[in-house]
Write a protein that holds these residues in place. Structure first.
Motif, mmCIF file in Angstrom:
data_model
loop_
_atom_site.group_PDB
_atom_site.id
_atom_site.type_symbol
_atom_site.label_atom_id
_atom_site.label_comp_id
_atom_site.label_asym_id
_atom_site.label_seq_id
_atom_site.Cartn_x
_atom_site.Cartn_y
_atom_site.Cartn_z
ATOM 1 N N ARG A 1 0.870 -1.173 0.000
ATOM 2 C CA ARG A 1 0.000 0.000 0.000
ATOM 3 C C ARG A 1 0.906 1.221 0.000
ATOM 4 O O ARG A 1 1.848 1.311 0.785
ATOM 5 N N VAL A 2 0.640 2.167 -0.897
ATOM 6 C CA VAL A 2 1.525 3.313 -1.099
ATOM 7 C C VAL A 2 0.958 4.535 -0.379
ATOM 8 O O VAL A 2 -0.195 4.917 -0.586
ATOM 9 N N VAL A 3 1.796 5.143 0.462
ATOM 10 C CA VAL A 3 1.425 6.333 1.235
ATOM 11 C C VAL A 3 1.924 7.563 0.484
ATOM 12 O O VAL A 3 3.116 7.672 0.179
ATOM 13 N N THR A 4 1.020 8.485 0.193
ATOM 14 C CA THR A 4 1.372 9.618 -0.668
ATOM 15 C C THR A 4 1.519 10.938 0.089
ATOM 16 O O THR A 4 1.606 11.992 -0.523
ATOM 17 N N ALA A 5 1.573 10.901 1.414
ATOM 18 C CA ALA A 5 1.582 12.127 2.220
ATOM 19 C C ALA A 5 2.689 13.098 1.828
ATOM 20 O O ALA A 5 2.495 14.320 1.879
ATOM 21 N N THR A 6 3.849 12.584 1.453
ATOM 22 C CA THR A 6 4.982 13.467 1.141
ATOM 23 C C THR A 6 5.208 13.634 -0.350
ATOM 24 O O THR A 6 6.174 14.283 -0.761
#
Length: 222
Positions: free
Chosen positions: A183-188
């Motif tokens: 699962r890819v976290v895009t916060a940054t």
């Protein structure tokens, strides 16, 4: 390389990258690496995007700079990063989400050395798990899958029964190669991410259900 929706599958363990996934250390890292690049005549704009998600020693070795001791330079970078945690902040909702998980069913898998990882986690208020895999634990860093396989082994689960949370290309490839879902976290991220994996911006709308067998399933809280 599954893109199954979060409610369709359960896992024995969650494996989290640290920088860019649980906390944002970009400001500090780029300050320090900019100074390093300038000292060594490396073009800053094209170099900085390559530093994320990989070990410092690998970043330096890839530059093929004559007369540069990659190990010594990486140790100096680590000392500077431990001293400079200004602007290191949590990804929104990360600490609360981690604290909601069964304590022996998640791990942090980072390309940072242990001392730096603990310093940044403290600065960002990220809890320390029972299992951490850091730069010292593997001879080949991400995208090599050894780090995620080792974390699964320490949690006594199969990599195929894990969900990896990542933000950087090297880490995504490592999770894939380990055989885990990703699962890819895009916060940054400042640009759209091209990936077959499901995306989350942060953890504020994410919850977890644990069934009677101890398996975890992601659930949007909305």
């Amino acid at each position: 390389m599954s893109a199954r929706p979060p409610s369709s599958v359960s896992y024995r363990a969650f494996l989290f990258d640290m920088d860019g996934t649980l906390l944002n250390s970009i400001a500090a890292a780029e300050r320090i690496w900019t100074r390093w690049a300038l000292r060594h005549g490396v073009e800053v704009a094209s170099f900085l995007p390559t530093i994320h998600g990989v070990r410092a020693i690998d970043t330096i070795a890839r530059q093929h700079l004559p007369g540069v001791d990659a190990l010594a330079e990486a140790e100096q970078i680590t000392r500077e990063e431990i001293e400079d945690v200004e602007g290191v902040v949590p990804v929104p909702g990360a600490a609360a989400f981690l604290n909601s998980l069964p304590p022996l069913q998640w791990a942090i898998v980072t390309s940072a050395p242990m001392a730096l990882a603990l310093r940044r986690m403290e600065a960002a208020g990220i809890p320390r798990p029972a299992v951490m895999v850091t730069a010292e634990d593997v001879s080949d860093g991400k995208p090599n899958p050894a780090c995620y396989r080792l974390a699964a082994e320490r949690l006594q689960v199969a990599p195929q029964d894990c969900l990896v949370f990542e933000d950087a290309e090297a880490g995504i490839k490592a999770g894939e190669a380990a055989g885990a879902d990703v699962r890819v976290v895009t916060a940054t991220h400042t640009h759209p991410v091209a990936t077959p994996h499901p995306l989350i911006k942060d953890y504020r709308e994410l919850g977890v259900e644990v069934d009677e067998a101890g398996r975890m399933r992601l659930n949007p809280t909305l």
